[in-house]
Design a protein around this motif. Sequence first.
Motif, short mmCIF file in Angstrom:
data_model
loop_
_atom_site.label_atom_id
_atom_site.label_comp_id
_atom_site.label_asym_id
_atom_site.label_seq_id
_atom_site.Cartn_x
_atom_site.Cartn_y
_atom_site.Cartn_z
N ARG A 62 0.82 -1.20 0.00
CA ARG A 62 0.00 0.00 0.00
C ARG A 62 0.86 1.26 0.00
O ARG A 62 0.41 2.33 0.40
CB ARG A 62 -0.94 0.01 1.20
CG ARG A 62 -1.97 -1.13 1.19
CD ARG A 62 -2.96 -0.95 2.34
NE ARG A 62 -3.79 0.25 2.15
CZ ARG A 62 -4.55 0.78 3.12
NH1 ARG A 62 -4.56 0.23 4.33
NH2 ARG A 62 -5.28 1.85 2.88
N THR A 63 2.10 1.14 -0.47
CA THR A 63 2.98 2.30 -0.46
C THR A 63 2.53 3.36 -1.46
O THR A 63 2.88 4.54 -1.32
CB THR A 63 4.43 1.90 -0.77
OG1 THR A 63 4.48 1.21 -2.04
CG2 THR A 63 4.96 0.98 0.32
N THR A 64 1.77 2.97 -2.47
CA THR A 64 1.16 3.91 -3.41
C THR A 64 -0.32 3.58 -3.53
O THR A 64 -0.73 2.44 -3.31
CB THR A 64 1.82 3.83 -4.80
OG1 THR A 64 1.70 2.50 -5.30
CG2 THR A 64 3.29 4.21 -4.72
N PRO A 65 -1.15 4.57 -3.88
CA PRO A 65 -2.59 4.29 -4.02
C PRO A 65 -2.86 3.30 -5.15
O PRO A 65 -2.05 3.15 -6.06
CB PRO A 65 -3.18 5.67 -4.34
CG PRO A 65 -2.17 6.65 -3.87
CD PRO A 65 -0.84 6.00 -4.06
N GLY A 66 -4.00 2.64 -5.07
CA GLY A 66 -4.42 1.77 -6.17
C GLY A 66 -4.51 0.31 -5.85
O GLY A 66 -4.94 -0.48 -6.70
N ALA A 67 -4.11 -0.10 -4.65
CA ALA A 67 -4.26 -1.50 -4.28
C ALA A 67 -5.75 -1.85 -4.23
O ALA A 67 -6.59 -1.02 -3.88
CB ALA A 67 -3.61 -1.77 -2.93
N SER A 68 -6.08 -3.09 -4.54
CA SER A 68 -7.48 -3.50 -4.52
C SER A 68 -7.64 -4.84 -3.82
O SER A 68 -6.71 -5.63 -3.75
CB SER A 68 -8.04 -3.58 -5.95
OG SER A 68 -7.34 -4.53 -6.72
N VAL A 69 -8.84 -5.04 -3.30
CA VAL A 69 -9.17 -6.26 -2.56
C VAL A 69 -10.46 -6.83 -3.10
O VAL A 69 -11.46 -6.12 -3.21
CB VAL A 69 -9.33 -5.97 -1.05
CG1 VAL A 69 -9.86 -7.20 -0.32
CG2 VAL A 69 -8.01 -5.52 -0.45
N LYS A 70 -10.43 -8.12 -3.47
CA LYS A 70 -11.65 -8.80 -3.87
C LYS A 70 -12.25 -9.46 -2.63
O LYS A 70 -11.71 -10.42 -2.08
CB LYS A 70 -11.38 -9.84 -4.95
CG LYS A 70 -12.65 -10.54 -5.46
CD LYS A 70 -12.35 -11.40 -6.67
CE LYS A 70 -12.08 -10.53 -7.87
NZ LYS A 70 -11.68 -11.34 -9.06
N ASP A 71 -13.34 -8.90 -2.18
CA ASP A 71 -14.07 -9.35 -0.99
C ASP A 71 -15.07 -10.42 -1.47
O ASP A 71 -16.21 -10.12 -1.78
CB ASP A 71 -14.77 -8.13 -0.38
CG ASP A 71 -15.63 -8.44 0.81
OD1 ASP A 71 -15.55 -9.56 1.34
OD2 ASP A 71 -16.41 -7.55 1.20
#
Length: 228
Positions: A62-71
């Motif tokens: 998460r050091t830069t924006p844009g990470a995503s999580v599939k819930d």
Amino acid sequence: MIIDAVRNNAEWCQAMCAAHGHPGSFGPRAWTSTRRTPLYYPDAVTLTEDADVKDVLNGIDRTTPGASVKDSYARLDLTAEGFRLLFEASWIHRPAGLPGLPVTAGHSAVRTPEELAAWALAWSDGDVDEAALFRPELLDDPATTVLVYRAADGTILGGAVLSASARVTGVSNVFTTGDTPQSSVWAGVLAAVPDDRPVVGYESGDDLTAALAAGFQEAGPLRVWLDA
């Protein structure tokens, strides 16, 4: 059946990341990647209903924006962690043994890097950067089949990706070009899957409607969260 669809999808994410040279890791409750994943692919996928925030966030970058999580079970709330809800969709499932759809000639598997490059350009509607997502290494994965649907003159009319796992076959990246009906591509997808294999995936909106018309059933909701 959701658990099989979830696992299959996580394995497809793993295959895509491996093709880009950095596979993720499977934990007991989540699949995660410590490096930013390829375009459109999540950095984490929950594998069980009891997966929590730590299971997905402790293993991603998460050091830069844009990470995503599939819930995968639509049970997490990541707003307090700085995420926003990107979209919602439905897992789909088609039981084994159902009759197929009438198949129009022209469906085949992509075999060469050149064919894959042409397929990817059609999938991305000519966007070269998006097309670069599909690397030739995918063709070396025995669990992955890239399907193409062509007109008699060779024009690409649509395609999809099949990913085989232990008990099911997953379908993703279904697309059509021009006025090609989605039913034509779904017919080819189903013809390419052995009769004794259930087919799974996820869709939303008009794409979900087309999948249901092809004999799929909704199996449960999922959400994708994006780190703002």
